[in-house]
Write a protein that holds these residues in place. Structure first.
Motif, short mmCIF file in Angstrom:
data_model
loop_
_atom_site.label_atom_id
_atom_site.label_comp_id
_atom_site.label_asym_id
_atom_site.label_seq_id
_atom_site.Cartn_x
_atom_site.Cartn_y
_atom_site.Cartn_z
N ASN A 75 -26.73 -33.55 2.03
CA ASN A 75 -25.87 -32.63 2.77
C ASN A 75 -24.64 -32.27 1.94
O ASN A 75 -23.92 -33.15 1.48
N SER A 76 -24.41 -30.96 1.76
CA SER A 76 -23.34 -30.51 0.87
C SER A 76 -22.47 -29.43 1.47
O SER A 76 -21.59 -28.90 0.79
N GLY A 77 -22.71 -29.05 2.71
CA GLY A 77 -21.83 -28.09 3.36
C GLY A 77 -22.32 -26.66 3.31
O GLY A 77 -23.19 -26.30 2.53
N GLN A 78 -21.71 -25.84 4.18
CA GLN A 78 -22.15 -24.45 4.35
C GLN A 78 -21.98 -23.62 3.09
O GLN A 78 -22.86 -22.84 2.72
N SER A 79 -20.84 -23.77 2.42
CA SER A 79 -20.61 -22.95 1.24
C SER A 79 -21.61 -23.25 0.13
O SER A 79 -22.09 -22.33 -0.55
N ARG A 80 -21.94 -24.50 -0.06
CA ARG A 80 -22.92 -24.86 -1.10
C ARG A 80 -24.30 -24.34 -0.71
O ARG A 80 -25.07 -23.89 -1.57
N ALA A 81 -24.63 -24.39 0.58
CA ALA A 81 -25.92 -23.86 1.02
C ALA A 81 -26.00 -22.36 0.78
O ALA A 81 -27.03 -21.83 0.35
N VAL A 82 -24.90 -21.65 1.07
CA VAL A 82 -24.87 -20.21 0.79
C VAL A 82 -25.06 -19.97 -0.70
O VAL A 82 -25.86 -19.11 -1.11
N ARG A 83 -24.36 -20.72 -1.52
CA ARG A 83 -24.47 -20.52 -2.97
C ARG A 83 -25.89 -20.83 -3.46
O ARG A 83 -26.42 -20.11 -4.31
N SER A 84 -26.51 -21.87 -2.94
CA SER A 84 -27.89 -22.19 -3.33
C SER A 84 -28.81 -21.02 -2.99
O SER A 84 -29.70 -20.67 -3.77
N PHE A 178 -15.90 -23.10 -4.85
CA PHE A 178 -15.31 -24.32 -4.29
C PHE A 178 -15.81 -24.44 -2.86
O PHE A 178 -16.29 -23.47 -2.27
N ASP A 179 -15.71 -25.62 -2.29
CA ASP A 179 -16.14 -25.83 -0.92
C ASP A 179 -15.30 -24.96 0.02
O ASP A 179 -14.09 -24.81 -0.18
#
Length: 245
Positions: A75-84, A178-179
């Motif tokens: 689990n890495s957060g919404q922003s990282r999921a968007v970036r992925s 960044f997050d």
């Protein structure tokens, strides 16, 4: 539904999800219905959900050929999921929606086409939620936070918390990551010399699951994030374009 899958879609719809096993399948079908006849792909990014979100989405791939399912190992957060999702996207224009179903997918093609029809300098068309279907406390906190951010960053955005956004993939990947970056995309686009625009969009009640954020949690994160973005703005130097001789 259009079953054609193109290796080079015009649009990539990216949806970050975490513990949204009830909402995600319905949302995927709504997105497919909204983009009937369009050359698109749909990318759900499962942020290491603890429920059956990923399994339910995988089961939908036979029904929706445009659907791709990515999964974070941690689990890495919404922003990282968007970036992925953006990194995996094959389309030049990316549309993001929140995974809880509160963004209305029928608004998504309109924002995407407005961006596609605009000049190359226009990098983002963001949604601004009207008649928000949230608690009074959440609406008041959001109004206050948006007002402070808009005044300090001058990003012209009334509602950066709206997950429904259309932006150029190349422009997004130029931004410093960044997050919590998803709340500061307009300001960072402007920092890079791009233009941004906004359109009103529908907002719906959450039918399943619970919010992953609290007002206190948002406040704690937003203070350090806001200071960081202000610093980034102060250190920006824009060449106004590059010419090769």
């Amino acid at each position: 539904m259009n079953a054609t899958v193109s290796p080079t879609p015009d649009f990539s719809v990216v949806v970050p999800v975490f513990d949204e096993g009830e909402a995600a399948p319905k949302l995927a079908r709504e997105i497919a219905a909204a983009f009937v006849g369009e050359n698109y792909e749909m990318i759900f990014v499962d942020d290491a959900s603890r429920d059956d979100t990923k399994a339910r989405l995988i089961a939908l791939k036979a029904e929706i050929p445009q659907l791709r399912v990515l999964g974070h190992r941690k689990n890495s957060g919404q922003s990282r999921a968007v970036r992925s999702g953006v990194l995996a996207a094959r389309g030049p224009i990316v549309i993001t929606l929140d995974g809880d179903g509160q963004n209305d997918p029928t608004d998504a093609p309109r924002l995407a086409k407005a961006l596609a029809a605009g000049p190359e300098t226009l990098a983002l068309v963001g949604g601004e939620r009207v008649k928000r279907q949230d608690s009074k406390a959440k609406r008041l906190a959001s109004k206050f936070g948006n007002g402070v951010r808009k005044r300090l960053l001058k990003d012209t955005a009334n509602d950066t918390g709206c997950g429904l956004k259309a932006f150029r993939r190349e422009a997004f990947l130029r931004l410093p990551y960044f997050d919590h970056i998803h709340r500061y995309i307009p300001a960072l686009m402007l920092r890079e010399g791009y233009e941004v625009a906004f359109q009103p969009v529908n907002h719906r009640h959450r039918e399943t699951g619970v919010s992953k954020y609290t007002n206190l949690g948002r406040l704690k994160a937003s203070i350090s994030d806001l200071l960081g973005v202000m610093w980034l703005q102060s250190r920006a130097r824009n060449p106004q374009g590059v010419d090769e001789a």
